[in-house]
Design an enzyme around this catalytic site. Structure first.
Site, PDB file in Angstrom:
ATOM      1  N   LYS A   1       0.826  -1.204   0.000  1.00  0.00           N
ATOM      2  CA  LYS A   1       0.000   0.000   0.000  1.00  0.00           C
ATOM      3  C   LYS A   1       0.860   1.253   0.000  1.00  0.00           C
ATOM      4  O   LYS A   1       0.656   2.162  -0.813  1.00  0.00           O
ATOM      5  CB  LYS A   1      -0.932   0.013   1.208  1.00  0.00           C
ATOM      6  CG  LYS A   1      -1.951   1.155   1.182  1.00  0.00           C
ATOM      7  CD  LYS A   1      -2.488   1.482   2.552  1.00  0.00           C
ATOM      8  CE  LYS A   1      -1.521   2.366   3.315  1.00  0.00           C
ATOM      9  NZ  LYS A   1      -2.065   2.906   4.566  1.00  0.00           N
TER      10      LYS A   1
ATOM     11  N   ASP B   1      -6.414   0.445   0.625  1.00  0.00           N
ATOM     12  CA  ASP B   1      -6.426   0.493   2.088  1.00  0.00           C
ATOM     13  C   ASP B   1      -7.792   0.012   2.570  1.00  0.00           C
ATOM     14  O   ASP B   1      -8.589  -0.528   1.798  1.00  0.00           O
ATOM     15  CB  ASP B   1      -6.115   1.907   2.583  1.00  0.00           C
ATOM     16  CG  ASP B   1      -7.251   2.885   2.310  1.00  0.00           C
ATOM     17  OD1 ASP B   1      -8.190   2.531   1.546  1.00  0.00           O
ATOM     18  OD2 ASP B   1      -7.223   3.990   2.857  1.00  0.00           O
TER      19      ASP B   1
END
Length: 212
Positions: free
Chosen positions: A120, A138
Site C-alpha cells: 500500500k 487500504d
C-alpha cells in the site's frame, strides 16, 4: 458489475470530488513516504499534526538520523504504534542514504524492501509522488470496492488486482483517491451515508442505510 456501470461510477465520483488527492501534507517524495508510513492505523489529521513540527526541523534522511530515535519518538508519540514506526523510519533513512543517494526510489521492489513499507505504502508513493497509474488499496478502498461490487475480493491483493484490470487507464491515476475519499466521507464503515451518495443507484450493496 459491467464496464459501463464502472465507468459511470468513476465519472460521477470524479465530478463530485473536485480535487482527488491525498490529505497528507507533504512537499517532497521523502516527506510523503514518511507520512504514509506513519498513517498506518492512524488518521491523516493526526499524521499532519505530528509531521508539521517534525518536518520543520527534520525532513530528509540525514536530518532525521541526526535527530535520533528518541527525539523522533517525541514528535510522533501521538500516533499509534509510534515505537515501531520510529524504528522503521530510522532504518529506512539509513537505507535511503546507503543505497539510494538519499532519494526515494521510483521503483516498487526497492520501496517494499524498505523497513515498514508494504504494497500500500509503495503504491501510494508511486502514484502520488511520481504519477504512476498504481492503485493502492487500504481499508476504505477495500470496503467500497466490496460493498458496491465494483471490484470485490477477499484480500487487499485480490481487490488491487481486480481494480488494475477493470479500471480504464484514464482513471487509474485518480482512482485511489476517488475511492478513499468516498469511503472516508460517504461510504463510511458503520453507517454509510447512502442517502447522500452520488453513486447510490449504481451500487449493489444490499444493506443500504437511509435517513429516516
Amino acid at each position: 458489475m459491467n464496464r459501463a456501470i464502472r465507468i459511470e461510477i468513476l465519472q460521477r465520483l470524479q465530478a463530485h470530488i473536485e480535487n482527488p488527492k491525498t490529505e497528507l501534507v507533504y512537499q517532497t517524495p521523502f516527506e510523503l513516504l514518511i507520512a504514509v508510513m506513519l498513517s498506518a492505523q492512524a488518521t491523516d489529521v493526526s499524521v499532519n499534526k505530528a509531521t508539521k513540527p517534525l518536518y520543520a526541523v527534520a525532513n530528509t534522511p540525514e536530518t532525521i538520523l541526526a535527530l535520533g530515535i528518541d527525539k523522533l519518538k517525541d514528535y510522533i508519540r501521538t500516533i499509534g504504534l509510534y515505537n515501531s514506526k520510529a524504528e522503521n523510519i530510522i532504518k529506512t533513512c539509513q537505507l535511503l542514504i546507503e543505497k539510494h543517494h538519499s532519494q526515494v526510489p521510483e521503483d516498487f521492489n526497492a520501496l517494499i524492501a524498505l523497513p515498514g513499507v508494504g504494497r500500500k505504502t509503495a503504491n501510494v508513493v508511486l502514484n502520488t509522488a511520481f504519477g504512476w497509474p498504481t492503485i493502492a488499496v487500504d481499508t476504505h478502498i477495500f470496503r467500497v470496492c466490496n460493498r458496491t461490487h465494483f471490484a470485490p475480493g477477499k484480500t487487499v491483493e485480490a481487490v488491487e488486482e481486480k481494480l488494475l484490470n477493470v479500471v480504464p487507464n484514464q482513471y487509474k491515476l485518480d482512482c485511489h483517491h476517488l475511492f478513499i475519499l468516498h469511503g472516508r466521507y460517504t461510504c463510511i464503515a458503520r453507517k454509510p451515508r447512502c442517502g447522500a451518495c452520488v453513486i447510490e443507484d449504481l451500487c449493489e450493496f444490499k444493506d443500504k442505510i437511509y435517513p429516516e
